[in-house]
Design an enzyme around this catalytic site. Sequence first.
Site, mmCIF file in Angstrom:
data_model
loop_
_atom_site.group_PDB
_atom_site.id
_atom_site.type_symbol
_atom_site.label_atom_id
_atom_site.label_comp_id
_atom_site.label_asym_id
_atom_site.label_seq_id
_atom_site.Cartn_x
_atom_site.Cartn_y
_atom_site.Cartn_z
ATOM 1 N N MET D 1 1.516 10.833 24.823
ATOM 2 C CA MET D 1 0.002 11.514 24.950
ATOM 3 C C MET D 1 -1.066 10.981 24.007
ATOM 4 O O MET D 1 -0.614 10.661 22.564
ATOM 5 C CB MET D 1 -0.054 12.953 24.622
ATOM 6 C CG MET D 1 -1.319 13.568 25.086
ATOM 7 S SD MET D 1 -0.984 15.514 25.298
ATOM 8 C CE MET D 1 -1.440 16.330 23.743
ATOM 9 N N CYS D 2 -2.182 10.236 24.301
ATOM 10 C CA CYS D 2 -2.997 9.518 23.398
ATOM 11 C C CYS D 2 -4.003 10.934 22.613
ATOM 12 O O CYS D 2 -3.580 11.892 22.911
ATOM 13 C CB CYS D 2 -3.963 8.790 24.192
ATOM 14 S SG CYS D 2 -3.190 7.598 25.199
ATOM 15 N N ARG D 3 -4.385 10.212 21.587
ATOM 16 C CA ARG D 3 -5.381 10.934 20.633
ATOM 17 C C ARG D 3 -6.595 10.333 20.842
ATOM 18 O O ARG D 3 -6.892 9.197 20.636
ATOM 19 C CB ARG D 3 -4.811 11.017 19.419
ATOM 20 C CG ARG D 3 -3.447 11.624 19.162
ATOM 21 C CD ARG D 3 -3.375 13.170 19.107
ATOM 22 N NE ARG D 3 -2.236 13.744 18.806
ATOM 23 C CZ ARG D 3 -1.303 13.869 19.914
ATOM 24 N NH1 ARG D 3 -1.764 13.612 21.238
ATOM 25 N NH2 ARG D 3 -0.150 14.467 19.863
ATOM 26 N N ILE D 90 -6.003 6.428 19.985
ATOM 27 C CA ILE D 90 -4.709 6.107 19.582
ATOM 28 C C ILE D 90 -3.911 6.229 20.807
ATOM 29 O O ILE D 90 -3.819 7.133 21.371
ATOM 30 C CB ILE D 90 -4.213 6.975 18.431
ATOM 31 C CG1 ILE D 90 -4.863 6.575 16.901
ATOM 32 C CG2 ILE D 90 -2.824 6.660 18.197
ATOM 33 C CD1 ILE D 90 -4.312 7.178 15.803
ATOM 34 N N ASN D 116 -7.611 9.872 27.759
ATOM 35 C CA ASN D 116 -5.936 10.445 27.722
ATOM 36 C C ASN D 116 -5.582 11.328 28.855
ATOM 37 O O ASN D 116 -6.316 11.973 29.431
ATOM 38 C CB ASN D 116 -6.384 11.671 26.288
ATOM 39 C CG ASN D 116 -4.937 12.231 26.269
ATOM 40 O OD1 ASN D 116 -3.836 11.621 26.469
ATOM 41 N ND2 ASN D 116 -4.803 13.386 25.568
#
Lengths: 280, 280, 280, 280
Positions: D1-3, D90, D116
């Site tokens: 999972m991206c941020r 990120i 995301n």
Amino acid sequence: MCRWLAYSGTPIRLEELLYEPRFSLIDQSMHSRLGVETTNGDGVGVGWYGVDAPPLAEPALFRGTGPAWSDLNLRELARSTVSPLFLAHIRASTGTPVQQTNCHPFRHGNWLWLHNGCIREFARLKRDLVLAIDPALYPSIAGSTDSEVMFYLALTYGLRDRPALAVERMAGLVEYLGRAHGVENPLQMTVATTDGDRVWCFRYSSEGHSRSLFYSTEMSALVALYPENANLRRLSEETRLVVSEPLGELEGAWQPVPESSYGVIQKGDDELGRFEPVEP
Amino acid sequence: MCRWLAYSGTPIRLEELLYEPRFSLIDQSMHSRLGVETTNGDGVGVGWYGVDAPPLAEPALFRGTGPAWSDLNLRELARSTVSPLFLAHIRASTGTPVQQTNCHPFRHGNWLWLHNGCIREFARLKRDLVLAIDPALYPSIAGSTDSEVMFYLALTYGLRDRPALAVERMAGLVEYLGRAHGVENPLQMTVATTDGDRVWCFRYSSEGHSRSLFYSTEMSALVALYPENANLRRLSEETRLVVSEPLGELEGAWQPVPESSYGVIQKGDDELGRFEPVEP
Amino acid sequence: MCRWLAYSGTPIRLEELLYEPRFSLIDQSMHSRLGVETTNGDGVGVGWYGVDAPPLAEPALFRGTGPAWSDLNLRELARSTVSPLFLAHIRASTGTPVQQTNCHPFRHGNWLWLHNGCIREFARLKRDLVLAIDPALYPSIAGSTDSEVMFYLALTYGLRDRPALAVERMAGLVEYLGRAHGVENPLQMTVATTDGDRVWCFRYSSEGHSRSLFYSTEMSALVALYPENANLRRLSEETRLVVSEPLGELEGAWQPVPESSYGVIQKGDDELGRFEPVEP
Amino acid sequence: MCRWLAYSGTPIRLEELLYEPRFSLIDQSMHSRLGVETTNGDGVGVGWYGVDAPPLAEPALFRGTGPAWSDLNLRELARSTVSPLFLAHIRASTGTPVQQTNCHPFRHGNWLWLHNGCIREFARLKRDLVLAIDPALYPSIAGSTDSEVMFYLALTYGLRDRPALAVERMAGLVEYLGRAHGVENPLQMTVATTDGDRVWCFRYSSEGHSRSLFYSTEMSALVALYPENANLRRLSEETRLVVSEPLGELEGAWQPVPESSYGVIQKGDDELGRFEPVEP
């Protein structure tokens, strides 16, 4: 052979010097015409002070390990950053690893340092050189180059107080240890260092045949020569560049730094002095 | 907290240990369950000896600076390489830069060395530790980690002749200098080192509470426990693994290395001895 | 201009070809003498088949994004790997990003493919070219180069069954779409591709002025010329090299591949045929 | 999972948001607490507009392929850059390669885009999705992610003129093609996009269970809650943040974006609307 430039003066966008002149620094990394090594693909670095940065502010650093010509982050940074004082360097390794901690400029507090050249047979001399570094500074050494060791020796010898003398003492130690270990002509260097206010540049080699170094002609003289050039008129009288090789092809724009000498770029008159190693 | 493994025995494809067990080394880098640091994304390294390599042959190294889990070259290497003796390491930096010269294992001639742990307040102790390294070895130091300094100290103290004693003398120097500088519990380590023939593993910490270390049960015992397991039957009686954390979930497969002790994996009976730092 | 090499024959250590000849592939990356681009610092790749690999086995790949000359992992790999069949490539980007997925050779199942040259105005032609790729193959495209698109077009056109015809159909599509979009001389290529058994090499350009390509003289002829050369006597009669530029300076060792032709390296007699694009 | 994080308002130094809050974006990359993937070490990116940048100016980009937590260049950039409008991301790869061209945000002219989530079974849907992209935009696709394809679809559907509708049409195409190919719940997304003036944020998933998204409470309300907080008083009433996860622990500072909705951050009143895919 590395390439470098030091700029001080009217704040400009980094890309104007790094990418736009016909023989810009990045272009040199692709076509280094005069160098010993045929390419400069072993890393790149820029250190810059902000516009209106307070005295003694730490400069910012960008250091990349790939070839400069394909570094997209550097391209973006140069496009988006304006600075009144910056150093840039493109590296051709003479043997030490290609890693960020070996890329110039090196930074310590508000100081930056970069170098073109080498300490010959550095592996043999390194231990004695490192032993001469102030133990309080020793833990700050991050990489494995001769250039960074030279910086920390200069800091040990008082770079922050009497910069020219400190670099002369550093060079003197290299000469002294070179002789002790039987290394002929141990030092070859052009160096730029700055505290964010003034810039010191050095040209020296044991053999008296140093790598090239040039400084830009005074702006008023250049404007008189090229009255129609709007780019030059934007730049203050104080603006000055020092380069390992001339950028662009403006006749009269560049003066060679003489052998065994140093210059100081500062407010008011700049200085040029003789450089003489001071042995321990 | 780093992760590592040492393998010696029947030649196997590296991927069998690095990628295939349920809790393989690469998987650990994603989900390090017991560690102090939450991830191990700061570099990876493998050092291996070829099948039928001559005595004293230099092992090969692969070292990557990105996270192990996305390193495609490591994946390919592990798939295509068979070795009877290799060390692998996944790094979680405790502060020194993420660069190839800081990735384990370190190599000197036919020797490899890897480490999990730290020298506490290394920056304060580093200069004195480095001064104790044999000046002839000094130029070989390529990176900036405590682990590499420990290796060169052990080499200085006779690693090639009396390995266990040399590591005890290295640890003794760290204890001695730690006390001199007022550093409490200066050393925390599990270490593996090999000359391509035997493997030495060490578990020690100043505070007597060392990071975990396990060795695999003798193959004959394991085969007796799991007569149906074809994988185990492929492996010679001499085959042995040492790991920072158990791989897989085979009940009875792993024995903890006791506090303050070392083991030797070798032809014939392996050894287990008490580890006691020898101060200078 | 990229550089490449295809080797088939007696298993040898990769370093013998990549590092040891006076004008080896790595050396060429530093001093590319004849190329259009002045350096080849935009990535490197090697694909190799194992000794005694079963038929249709997937070859192994190593691909690095930095300059070849400072890639320590490649150096180690070349030293530790023996192969009877491998392709190596050094990249000078003509515009697409420097990333692992753009490094040659490309792999699909047991096939490898590499390319020197370009599809001119690729950005304009790319969409139509990609549309012609078999939708079942489309998801396997990982990078953004013209070279990889050429590979997937050739696979679409039957590379696995009739390799030379498939490449001719690929080239025909490029010629056809180039004409449709008003792109002059759209294709410039030397290509090597292999299934792990035979190697096909192609030299072609729209303008009939293709980049150089050479194949090695038959071993028996070379041994007759140089009866004292032990290196040559180690190599089987079947051993053959194809290179973008001759390696070393052995008089009589290299034959130019003629314009618009292709060769097949295989057990028994090799083949040389005329290459003619087949338009859709 | 991206941020990710989007900031618009009083110009601030990037590091204040990326490094300083207790649960800053970089810290999240080390300890991502709520995510599906256990780490976010697969790249990082920031896109920012300059202070006083002219309308339609291209924003600057920094994109790194290593873990965010050890990216020294990002650290320096964040320290030296002030911006009134920026996006940061990120990445935890869900399969596509770790390379600069796959790092968010993506840029096209004066627009930025980050995402995301994922398009499920993207490999199966990709060709049809890419075919729907305007052929004039097609050559600008540089990487291989679903996120970038979503961006170019939105541009194709009029992102520059009616942004919310364009994203609804993009989502509608994904839903439509997902159904056609038998992919259940094909779309999961939170998205931020900006033209340098306004910022649009979207929260949607096929299954109605989207990844989290929060926006900051109006500054006047926050200042009323925390009259003693000098940091808050520095920020204009227009200042707004949107984040994949709350930063810091200020009670009352964050409002969840509702399921299937979008928000617009702009001068004057912000907007919140319902998001409904529009199928072709």
